[in-house]
Design a protein around this motif. Structure first.
Motif, PDB file in Angstrom:
ATOM      1  N   ASP A 275       0.809  -1.219   0.000  1.00  0.00           N
ATOM      2  CA  ASP A 275       0.000   0.000   0.000  1.00  0.00           C
ATOM      3  C   ASP A 275       0.844   1.272   0.000  1.00  0.00           C
ATOM      4  N   MET A 276       2.154   1.124   0.074  1.00  0.00           N
ATOM      5  CA  MET A 276       3.015   2.302   0.114  1.00  0.00           C
ATOM      6  C   MET A 276       3.201   2.879  -1.287  1.00  0.00           C
ATOM      7  N   ALA A 277       3.380   4.189  -1.369  1.00  0.00           N
ATOM      8  CA  ALA A 277       3.636   4.845  -2.654  1.00  0.00           C
ATOM      9  C   ALA A 277       4.974   4.375  -3.214  1.00  0.00           C
ATOM     10  N   GLN A 278       5.059   4.280  -4.533  1.00  0.00           N
ATOM     11  CA  GLN A 278       6.264   3.736  -5.148  1.00  0.00           C
ATOM     12  C   GLN A 278       7.531   4.521  -4.810  1.00  0.00           C
ATOM     13  N   PRO A 279       7.534   5.862  -4.842  1.00  0.00           N
ATOM     14  CA  PRO A 279       8.755   6.587  -4.469  1.00  0.00           C
ATOM     15  C   PRO A 279       9.222   6.255  -3.047  1.00  0.00           C
ATOM     16  N   VAL A 280       8.269   6.081  -2.134  1.00  0.00           N
ATOM     17  CA  VAL A 280       8.628   5.726  -0.755  1.00  0.00           C
ATOM     18  C   VAL A 280       9.229   4.328  -0.699  1.00  0.00           C
ATOM     19  N   ARG A 281       8.668   3.401  -1.470  1.00  0.00           N
ATOM     20  CA  ARG A 281       9.204   2.028  -1.484  1.00  0.00           C
ATOM     21  C   ARG A 281      10.635   2.011  -2.033  1.00  0.00           C
ATOM     22  N   LEU A 282      10.849   2.744  -3.116  1.00  0.00           N
ATOM     23  CA  LEU A 282      12.193   2.800  -3.701  1.00  0.00           C
ATOM     24  C   LEU A 282      13.194   3.415  -2.723  1.00  0.00           C
ATOM     25  N   GLN A 283      12.771   4.482  -2.054  1.00  0.00           N
ATOM     26  CA  GLN A 283      13.640   5.137  -1.080  1.00  0.00           C
ATOM     27  C   GLN A 283      13.954   4.202   0.086  1.00  0.00           C
ATOM     28  N   THR A 284      12.945   3.442   0.529  1.00  0.00           N
ATOM     29  CA  THR A 284      13.135   2.502   1.635  1.00  0.00           C
ATOM     30  C   THR A 284      14.122   1.399   1.256  1.00  0.00           C
ATOM     31  N   LEU A 285      13.962   0.834   0.073  1.00  0.00           N
ATOM     32  CA  LEU A 285      14.868  -0.228  -0.380  1.00  0.00           C
ATOM     33  C   LEU A 285      16.301   0.281  -0.516  1.00  0.00           C
ATOM     34  N   GLU A 286      16.437   1.489  -1.043  1.00  0.00           N
ATOM     35  CA  GLU A 286      17.773   2.058  -1.204  1.00  0.00           C
ATOM     36  C   GLU A 286      18.448   2.265   0.154  1.00  0.00           C
ATOM     37  N   ALA A 287      17.680   2.740   1.126  1.00  0.00           N
ATOM     38  CA  ALA A 287      18.233   2.941   2.475  1.00  0.00           C
ATOM     39  C   ALA A 287      18.632   1.611   3.104  1.00  0.00           C
ATOM     40  N   PHE A 288      17.852   0.560   2.851  1.00  0.00           N
ATOM     41  CA  PHE A 288      18.182  -0.757   3.412  1.00  0.00           C
ATOM     42  C   PHE A 288      19.426  -1.337   2.748  1.00  0.00           C
ATOM     43  N   ARG A 289      19.531  -1.194   1.436  1.00  0.00           N
ATOM     44  CA  ARG A 289      20.706  -1.709   0.723  1.00  0.00           C
ATOM     45  C   ARG A 289      21.971  -0.963   1.128  1.00  0.00           C
ATOM     46  N   ASN A 290      21.833   0.322   1.474  1.00  0.00           N
ATOM     47  CA  ASN A 290      22.994   1.125   1.869  1.00  0.00           C
ATOM     48  C   ASN A 290      23.278   1.059   3.368  1.00  0.00           C
ATOM     49  N   ASN A 291      22.581   0.158   4.068  1.00  0.00           N
ATOM     50  CA  ASN A 291      22.771  -0.039   5.510  1.00  0.00           C
ATOM     51  C   ASN A 291      22.409   1.189   6.337  1.00  0.00           C
ATOM     52  N   GLU A 292      21.611   2.086   5.771  1.00  0.00           N
ATOM     53  CA  GLU A 292      21.100   3.202   6.562  1.00  0.00           C
ATOM     54  C   GLU A 292      19.973   2.713   7.480  1.00  0.00           C
ATOM     55  N   VAL A 293      19.321   1.650   7.079  1.00  0.00           N
ATOM     56  CA  VAL A 293      18.288   0.989   7.871  1.00  0.00           C
ATOM     57  C   VAL A 293      18.743  -0.437   8.096  1.00  0.00           C
ATOM     58  N   ARG A 294      18.731  -0.861   9.368  1.00  0.00           N
ATOM     59  CA  ARG A 294      19.260  -2.187   9.689  1.00  0.00           C
ATOM     60  C   ARG A 294      18.203  -3.274   9.585  1.00  0.00           C
ATOM     61  N   ILE A 295      16.946  -2.936   9.867  1.00  0.00           N
ATOM     62  CA  ILE A 295      15.873  -3.928   9.906  1.00  0.00           C
ATOM     63  C   ILE A 295      14.755  -3.475   8.974  1.00  0.00           C
ATOM     64  N   LEU A 296      14.317  -4.379   8.100  1.00  0.00           N
ATOM     65  CA  LEU A 296      13.230  -4.091   7.175  1.00  0.00           C
ATOM     66  C   LEU A 296      12.071  -5.037   7.462  1.00  0.00           C
ATOM     67  N   VAL A 297      10.942  -4.456   7.899  1.00  0.00           N
ATOM     68  CA  VAL A 297       9.736  -5.238   8.170  1.00  0.00           C
ATOM     69  C   VAL A 297       8.902  -5.243   6.898  1.00  0.00           C
ATOM     70  N   ALA A 298       8.552  -6.437   6.398  1.00  0.00           N
ATOM     71  CA  ALA A 298       7.909  -6.512   5.082  1.00  0.00           C
ATOM     72  C   ALA A 298       6.872  -7.618   5.036  1.00  0.00           C
ATOM     73  N   SER A 299       5.949  -7.484   4.092  1.00  0.00           N
ATOM     74  CA  SER A 299       5.008  -8.556   3.775  1.00  0.00           C
ATOM     75  C   SER A 299       5.606  -9.409   2.668  1.00  0.00           C
ATOM     76  N   ASP A 300       5.055 -10.596   2.456  1.00  0.00           N
ATOM     77  CA  ASP A 300       5.586 -11.494   1.430  1.00  0.00           C
ATOM     78  C   ASP A 300       5.484 -10.887   0.041  1.00  0.00           C
ATOM     79  N   VAL A 301       4.357 -10.248  -0.261  1.00  0.00           N
ATOM     80  CA  VAL A 301       4.165  -9.699  -1.598  1.00  0.00           C
ATOM     81  C   VAL A 301       5.172  -8.597  -1.877  1.00  0.00           C
ATOM     82  N   ALA A 302       5.385  -7.706  -0.903  1.00  0.00           N
ATOM     83  CA  ALA A 302       6.320  -6.602  -1.096  1.00  0.00           C
ATOM     84  C   ALA A 302       7.755  -7.092  -1.200  1.00  0.00           C
ATOM     85  N   ALA A 303       8.069  -8.156  -0.472  1.00  0.00           N
ATOM     86  CA  ALA A 303       9.447  -8.652  -0.449  1.00  0.00           C
ATOM     87  C   ALA A 303       9.755  -9.570  -1.616  1.00  0.00           C
TER      88      ALA A 303
END
Length: 450
Positions: A275-303
């Motif tokens: 349900d998240m907006a696409q720009p927010v999802r892209l920003q979240t993934l980028e932060a997780f890949r760059n280790n700016e975020v250590r833990i990513l809580v996700a649903s199966d479909v999103a992941a």
């Protein structure tokens, strides 16, 4: 067998070597040669078996000659989620870097105008989710009369998400003469019906799902009370050397609840769901890949479709409904020979789901006791809260006194009615009761003795 034995050209082989792949997976070994000959393919294989490369690599070879025209893509890949579409797009960039193929990504949450500009220049490969593709088609921004190769990926997931009517509508607009590559993790009756309608004399390829994850993944199961799940997750994170972790929930609303809980306890956490907006999802993934975020809580479909390098931990905050999803989830860690750790947090009510996973694995998941929490037991009934009975708001009616059988009930008193302006008669007439007609009481009337 190596990739050089599958019929791929030197430029594609060079790109594969740069990525670091040496040996094709079973689905790739069977699909690529058949696709290069122009045959339709019906592939049944789980996500994580290398399925994407099994259609991307031959498509690059097939499309290497020819040129796309404006608004008329030469190939189409339909996929259920934005994340999976982006992964396929990245694979095209990697495997096709020595070719000059162009591509467009049509997914929700991104400006349609920017997507239309790419379509206007002409693209060889169109990667799209069904809803956004229909939006462009109905607005007249795209023509699908030049599609030579159609790929339908994750067909059973599209069925689960309600996209099948859209897929049928899209395929109805494509040329009858085309090559179709159809992939699904499972083959229920509805998916088989679609395959029979879309494919012509296909090569059927069935790759058994992995019965167990990589041996480098250390699995643990913690059984706790229903109200202790979040506390258990925090304590496991505190006790483990978590560099980065995926935390899976079964429902989107639980993703948000858990995200807020972990953030409240000062953990570097982000959430990811459909349900998240696409720009927010892209920003979240980028932060997780760059280790700016250590833990990513996700649903199966999103992941689905996420490929995170060097993931140290996977946490199943909810036991997955489908046991094969368990293999898919924990397979995100322990890759390339590195050790990974996967923890599943269950409650006594999860006994059936945990048993299904154990049957698939062929063994029980080793238990794990969370420090400071009482260890639960699968299959035990949940504790029921005892409530005091509410005081009735209805007042009790006074008990009626029963009449004795010897004492007859008195007849109810008759109410006498008086008309306004009428006087009470001096004498009552026998047999007429208390009400006597007025004409009988007039002088000379029949009411007097004669």
């Amino acid at each position: 067998m190596g990739f050089d034995e599958l019929g791929l050209g030197p430029d594609v082989l060079r790109a594969i070597s740069d990525v670091g792949y040496e040996t094709p997976t079973p689905i790739q070994e069977q699909s690529i040669p058949a696709a290069l000959t122009g045959r339709d393919i019906l592939g049944c294989a789980q996500t994580g078996t290398g399925k994407t490369a099994s259609f991307v690599l031959p498509m690059i070879e097939i499309l290497s000659s020819g040129r796309a025209r404006a608004r008329m893509p030469r190939s189409l890949i339909l996929t259920p989620t934005r994340e999976l579409a982006m992964q396929i797009s990245n694979n095209f960039d990697e495997y096709g870097k020595f070719h000059k193929l162009t591509q467009a990504l049509l997914i929700g949450g991104v400006s349609m105008d920017e997507q239309s500009k790419k379509l206007g220049r002409g693209v060889d490969v169109l990667i799209a989710t069904p809803g956004r593709l229909i939006d462009h088609f109905e607005s007249g921004r795209i023509l699908m009369s030049d599609i030579k190769v159609l790929v339908i990926d994750e067909a059973d997931r599209m069925l689960d998400m309600g996209f099948i009517p859209d897929v049928e509508k899209i395929v109805g607009q494509l040329p009858k003469i085309r090559q179709t590559l159809f992939f699904s993790a499972t083959m229920p009756a509805e998916i088989r019906r679609l395959a029979d309608a879309f494919l012509m004399n296909p090569r059927e390829i069935h790759v058994a799902p992995p019965a167990s994850p990589a041996e480098t993944v250390i699995q643990r199961l913690a059984v706790v009370g229903t109200g202790d799940k979040r506390k258990a997750l925090r304590r496991i994170i505190e006790s483990e050397d978590v560099q980065n972790a995926l935390v899976f929930c079964n429902r989107k609303r639980d993703v948000d609840i858990l995200y807020r809980s972990l953030r409240k306890h000062d953990l570097a956490v982000a959430a990811l769901h459909g349900d998240m907006a696409q720009p927010v999802r892209l920003q979240t993934l980028e932060a997780f890949r760059n280790n700016e975020v250590r833990i990513l809580v996700a649903s199966d479909v999103a992941a689905r479709g996420l490929d995170i390098v060097d993931l140290s931990h996977v946490f199943n905050f909810d036991v997955p409904y489908n046991p094969e999803d368990y293999i898919h989830r924990i397979g995100r860690t322990g890759r390339a020979g590195k050790e990974g750790r996967a923890f599943t947090i269950a409650t006594p009510e999860d006994a059936e789901a945990v048993s299904a996973i154990a049957r698939l694995l062929g063994k029980e998941i080793p238990g794990f006791e969370v420090a400071g929490l009482e260890r639960g037991k699968l299959g035990e009934p949940a504790e029921k809260r005892t409530r005091k009975p509410r005081a009735s708001k209805v007042k009790a009616k006074p008990e009626k006194k029963k009449a004795s059988a010897a004492e007859p009930k008195p007849a109810p008193a008759r109410r006498e009615r008086r008309r306004p302006g009428k006087k009470e008669p001096a004498e009552s007439v026998v047999g007429m009761g208390s009400h006597v007609p007025a004409f009988l009481l007039r002088p000379g009337g029949t009411g007097e003795a004669g």
